[in-house]
Write an enzyme that holds these catalytic residues in place. Structure first.
Site, short mmCIF file in Angstrom:
data_model
loop_
_atom_site.label_atom_id
_atom_site.label_comp_id
_atom_site.label_asym_id
_atom_site.label_seq_id
_atom_site.Cartn_x
_atom_site.Cartn_y
_atom_site.Cartn_z
N GLY A 146 0.83 -1.19 0.00
CA GLY A 146 0.00 0.00 0.00
C GLY A 146 0.87 1.25 0.00
O GLY A 146 2.10 1.18 0.09
N GLY A 147 0.24 2.41 -0.11
CA GLY A 147 0.97 3.67 -0.03
C GLY A 147 1.38 4.23 -1.37
O GLY A 147 1.17 3.64 -2.43
N HIS B 200 14.43 4.72 -1.93
CA HIS B 200 15.41 3.97 -1.17
C HIS B 200 16.80 4.28 -1.71
O HIS B 200 16.98 4.45 -2.92
CB HIS B 200 15.16 2.46 -1.28
CG HIS B 200 13.84 2.03 -0.72
ND1 HIS B 200 13.45 2.31 0.57
CD2 HIS B 200 12.82 1.32 -1.27
CE1 HIS B 200 12.25 1.79 0.80
NE2 HIS B 200 11.85 1.20 -0.31
N ILE C 227 6.69 3.69 6.12
CA ILE C 227 6.20 2.33 6.32
C ILE C 227 5.15 2.01 5.26
O ILE C 227 4.24 2.81 5.03
CB ILE C 227 5.59 2.15 7.73
CG1 ILE C 227 6.67 2.38 8.80
CG2 ILE C 227 4.96 0.77 7.89
CD1 ILE C 227 6.13 2.39 10.21
N GLY C 228 5.29 0.87 4.62
CA GLY C 228 4.30 0.40 3.66
C GLY C 228 4.30 -1.11 3.67
O GLY C 228 5.37 -1.73 3.62
N GLY D 45 7.62 -3.35 4.41
CA GLY D 45 7.91 -3.00 5.79
C GLY D 45 8.25 -1.54 5.98
O GLY D 45 7.47 -0.65 5.65
N PHE D 46 9.47 -1.26 6.49
CA PHE D 46 9.83 0.10 6.89
C PHE D 46 11.18 0.49 6.32
O PHE D 46 12.02 -0.37 6.01
CB PHE D 46 9.86 0.23 8.42
CG PHE D 46 10.86 -0.68 9.09
CD1 PHE D 46 12.18 -0.30 9.25
CD2 PHE D 46 10.47 -1.93 9.56
CE1 PHE D 46 13.10 -1.15 9.86
CE2 PHE D 46 11.38 -2.79 10.17
CZ PHE D 46 12.70 -2.39 10.32
N ALA D 47 11.38 1.80 6.17
CA ALA D 47 12.67 2.34 5.73
C ALA D 47 13.04 3.48 6.68
O ALA D 47 12.30 4.48 6.77
CB ALA D 47 12.59 2.84 4.30
N CYS E 247 5.59 9.77 -0.18
CA CYS E 247 4.38 9.18 0.41
C CYS E 247 3.14 10.01 0.10
O CYS E 247 2.11 9.88 0.79
CB CYS E 247 4.55 9.01 1.92
SG CYS E 247 5.95 7.96 2.37
#
Length: 225
Positions: A77-78, A83, A144-145, A156-158, A174
């Site tokens: 999602g998101g 990255h 977070i996605g 997950g998360f970055a 985002c």
């Protein structure tokens, strides 16, 4: 009561496509056999933009081309995020039936892992009402996605530790135009992944009440055959 086991894969810098396939395979194997332990991949990526499955491409401020990092649409999602090296990315492959089958709860737990981690470096991480992620002094330091299939998670998360933030200038991160992106090194100079990752591992284990068991990278499933 014995703690749940979570296999831990400590990766260096690996391309997004490779780790994405590993996630898909780990999830698929756990759909086939729900008794397999949970897993957590921790990694850095070369520069790449990712868009959630329903993300609005208007949040890209450029036309994808060979001179820019690749743009990859994925099943989380998101909206769009970025990255790059200097960012610690975590991909938990968790069977939420072992924890709590509630995606909102899960998102809050991921935020809690990050908030506790940055607190160890005397940085106050905060949530923002109605949004997902972690902020420090109004700057978003963690995105977070997630995706879940039969209550098994991926993505997950970055956490921005010490990245070059200029890549975020080419997107609306985002989909949030009025909040800046930040990094931990802006608030605590000299922080790097070597310092932050052990703390994050400890906090993840505490929040999800599990024991992280390091795994040999050769055990990662490269295919489903």
């Amino acid at each position: 009561m014995a703690k749940r086991i979570c296999w831990l894969y400590r990766l260096e810098t690996v391309s997004y496509d490779i780790v994405w396939r590993w996630q898909q395979n780990l999830l698929h194997l756990r759909r086939q056999n729900p008794d397999l332990p949970d897993a957590l991949l921790l990694v850095e990526h070369p520069p790449v933009y990712t868009l959630g499955q329903g993300a609005d491409e208007s949040f890209l401020k450029f036309t994808p081309n060979a001179h820019m990092p690749p743009v990859v649409r994925i099943e989380r999602g998101g909206e769009v995020t970025y990255h790059c090296p200097g960012q610690l990315v975590g991909y938990p492959i968790l069977n939420l039936r072992r924890h709590r089958p509630d995606l909102h709860w899960y998102l809050r737990q991921l935020e809690e892992v990050v908030i506790r981690t940055v607190s160890a470096f005397e940085i106050d991480g905060e949530r923002s009402d109605g949004l997902t992620g972690v902020w420090v002094e109004g700057r978003k330091v963690a995105a977070i996605g997630i995706k879940a299939s039969r209550w098994i998670t991926m993505h997950g998360f970055a956490l921005n530790i010490c990245p070059d933030l200029s890549g975020f200038q080419h997107i609306v991160p985002c989909g949030i135009a009025d909040k800046a992106v930040g990094s931990l090194s802006e608030f605590q100079q000299g922080l790097d992944r070597l310092q932050v990752q052990p703390v994050l591992e400890k906090q993840f284990a505490q929040v999800f009440q599990c024991e992280l068991v390091p795994q040999d990278l050769c055990t990662l499933p490269s295919s489903l055959s």
